[in-house]
Every structure is written in structure tokens, then in C-alpha cells.
Write an enzyme that holds these catalytic residues in place. Structure first.
Site, PDB file in Angstrom:
ATOM      1  N   ASP A  65      42.461  39.422  49.618  1.00 41.80           N
ATOM      2  CA  ASP A  65      41.479  39.653  50.632  1.00 41.80           C
ATOM      3  C   ASP A  65      40.277  39.151  50.276  1.00 41.80           C
ATOM      4  O   ASP A  65      39.835  38.510  49.406  1.00 41.80           O
ATOM      5  CB  ASP A  65      41.091  40.958  50.787  1.00 41.80           C
ATOM      6  CG  ASP A  65      41.184  41.856  51.973  1.00 41.80           C
ATOM      7  OD1 ASP A  65      41.464  41.173  52.790  1.00 41.80           O
ATOM      8  OD2 ASP A  65      41.244  43.065  52.563  1.00 41.80           O
ATOM      9  N   TYR A  67      36.254  38.386  50.040  1.00 41.44           N
ATOM     10  CA  TYR A  67      35.225  39.459  49.474  1.00 41.44           C
ATOM     11  C   TYR A  67      34.461  40.202  50.954  1.00 41.44           C
ATOM     12  O   TYR A  67      34.370  39.219  51.534  1.00 41.44           O
ATOM     13  CB  TYR A  67      33.872  38.944  48.450  1.00 41.44           C
ATOM     14  CG  TYR A  67      34.036  38.250  47.366  1.00 41.44           C
ATOM     15  CD1 TYR A  67      34.999  39.819  46.333  1.00 41.44           C
ATOM     16  CD2 TYR A  67      35.019  36.978  47.306  1.00 41.44           C
ATOM     17  CE1 TYR A  67      35.369  39.034  44.940  1.00 41.44           C
ATOM     18  CE2 TYR A  67      34.792  37.022  46.060  1.00 41.44           C
ATOM     19  CZ  TYR A  67      35.306  37.530  44.968  1.00 41.44           C
ATOM     20  OH  TYR A  67      36.254  37.659  43.613  1.00 41.44           O
ATOM     21  N   PHE A  78      39.188  34.562  45.229  1.00 40.90           N
ATOM     22  CA  PHE A  78      38.142  34.969  43.958  1.00 40.90           C
ATOM     23  C   PHE A  78      36.987  34.042  43.567  1.00 40.90           C
ATOM     24  O   PHE A  78      36.074  34.545  42.810  1.00 40.90           O
ATOM     25  CB  PHE A  78      38.676  34.647  42.989  1.00 40.90           C
ATOM     26  CG  PHE A  78      39.864  35.351  42.265  1.00 40.90           C
ATOM     27  CD1 PHE A  78      40.298  36.863  41.693  1.00 40.90           C
ATOM     28  CD2 PHE A  78      41.758  34.729  42.793  1.00 40.90           C
ATOM     29  CE1 PHE A  78      41.192  37.060  41.330  1.00 40.90           C
ATOM     30  CE2 PHE A  78      42.519  35.186  42.728  1.00 40.90           C
ATOM     31  CZ  PHE A  78      42.658  36.588  42.415  1.00 40.90           C
ATOM     32  N   HIS A 188      46.285  41.512  37.294  1.00 39.51           N
ATOM     33  CA  HIS A 188      44.978  41.146  38.000  1.00 39.51           C
ATOM     34  C   HIS A 188      43.770  41.416  37.073  1.00 39.51           C
ATOM     35  O   HIS A 188      43.859  42.164  36.003  1.00 39.51           O
ATOM     36  CB  HIS A 188      45.397  41.919  39.176  1.00 39.51           C
ATOM     37  CG  HIS A 188      43.785  41.727  40.446  1.00 39.51           C
ATOM     38  ND1 HIS A 188      43.259  41.326  39.784  1.00 39.51           N
ATOM     39  CD2 HIS A 188      44.647  41.133  41.008  1.00 39.51           C
ATOM     40  CE1 HIS A 188      42.056  40.809  40.981  1.00 39.51           C
ATOM     41  NE2 HIS A 188      43.256  40.454  41.827  1.00 39.51           N
TER      42      HIS A 188
END
Length: 221
Positions: A65, A67, A78, A188
Site C-alpha cells: 500500500d 503510506y 517504501f 519484510h
């Protein structure tokens, strides 16, 4: 919603824009921007594609997704806009880069310079409602971005796919095993899982070795 997407990607994905699911998605997203606070800004929805044209992709990093906080998302997984506090997952990515490549940690969370070198920073879902993670999942974005991954893996050779976490690793089935791609997986980089195998994975040096072995310039991480 105007589809502001790089011409090389438009050529590859043009048939998706005419499909019923995408037209429904556009209608949904337009209504969301009209009635809620949505990230990223509309002109940056397709920023990953615009920063990294189809024929220049060397590495793919898949996020889930955008932020959902103010001033963060700008269409690259990221990555956060210049001047924004570096999020915890990206801090851990930088820690691994520092360890792996023995270089100072970057001070900015803006990864545009990765994208410009050929790193496709692709979120599976390209929009999100403020303060509501996952709010635009299941609306059609995943079908669109899955198609982008599939086309890329079928039409290009020797691309590196960095699949961090269980969600990204589900995309492995989209990657053509016959085109010489390198698929690297790990937990992750979030604070909840980075110590379970992301740290020490050396994905950045492994990526650069693969690229130079196939006559590509390495990435300046």
C-alpha cells in the site's frame, strides 16, 4: 482520473485501461478523491511507471500500500517525499544497505534516484485513504499491477525481483521462470520481522552482482 503513465508502459498496458474492472476502478478512485483525503496526490498515482520506463526496468521491489500519512506517499513503494521522516521499514532497508555494501546510510527517504536507475518501486495498490491502511485493496489495483509484473517478466529478461515479506512473495507465481530472472526473497524489513532474515540477506550486493554478470550497470543504492 487522467491516466498519466509513461508511453512505454502505456503501450504494454493499454488493453487493461479498456477492461470493465479498470473502468470501475477509475470511477471508484475519482469518487474517493472527491470525498476523502487520498494519497498520493493524483498526479503521482503512476509515479513508479513514470520514473522507470518499461524498457529500463532492471529491478522490481514490490510493496503493498502507499503510506497513509500526510506528506509521505509519492507513488514509489517504501519511498517518502523529501523532508519527511524516514519510516521504520525504510530505516531497516538502509541498515541492511550499510551492512551489506559498507557505505553510509542515506539521510533522505526519497528513493527517486533508485527509480531513475531502473528500480521499479511498485505498490500492489496505488492509492489509499488517509489514516486507513488497506482501504483501497480489492478495488482493482491488484489486477492492474499483477498484469504489469506478468508482462514485464514475460517480455524482459534478467530482471531482479526483490520479494520482501509474505505478501510480495505471493507475486512469485506471476514471474516467468524461463526468462532468466533472479528472484530474491526474505522477511519484510518492518521492525516486526527484519531480524528474522531480512538483515543479513545481502540482497543489494547480490542484485548488483547479477546485474553486472548480465552486462547491466549496477544500482547505486
Amino acid at each position: 482520473m487522467t491516466i498519466q503513465i509513461d508511453p512505454t508502459w502505456r503501450e504494454q498496458l493499454h488493453s487493461e485501461f479498456e477492461k470493465p474492472y479498470f473502468k470501475e476502478l477509475v470511477s471508484f478512485v475519482k469518487k474517493q478523491y472527491a470525498t476523502n483525503t487520498i494519497y498520493p496526490p493524483p498526479k503521482l498515482i503512476f509515479n513508479a511507471f513514470n520514473c522507470t520506463p518499461f524498457n529500463r526496468v532492471k529491478v522490481v521491489i514490490i510493496g503493498q500500500d502507499p503510506y497513509h500519512g500526510k506528506g509521505q506517499a509519492h507513488g514509489l513503494s517504501f519511498s517518502v517525499q523529501e523532508g519527511t521522516t524516514i519510516p521504520p521499514s525504510l530505516q531497516n532497508i538502509y541498515k541492511e544497505i550499510t551492512s551489506d555494501l559498507e557505505r553510509p546510510s542515506p539521510t533522505s527517504g526519497d528513493l527517486s534516484y533508485w527509480a531513475e536507475q531502473g528500480v521499479l518501486l511498485l505498490n500492489a495498490t496505488l492509492t489509499v485513504q488517509a489514516k486507513s491502511p488497506g482501504s483501497h485493496q480489492g478495488k482493482g489495483w491488484e489486477e492492474f499491477t499483477d498484469k504489469a509484473i506478468e508482462i514485464l517478466s514475460n517480455k524482459r529478461r534478467h530482471v531482479v525481483f526483490l520479494l520482501w515479506g509474505a505478501y510480495a512473495q505471493k507475486k512469485k507465481s506471476l514471474i516467468n521462470p524461463d526468462n532468466g530472472h533472479l528472484i530474491l526473497t526474505s522477511p519484510h524489513p518492518s521492525p516486526f520481522s527484519a531480524n528474522k532474515g531480512f538483515f543479513g540477506s545481502k540482497h543489494f550486493s547480490k542484485t548488483n552482482k547479477f546485474l553486472t554478470d548480465h552486462d547491466f550497470m549496477e544500482i547505486d543504492w
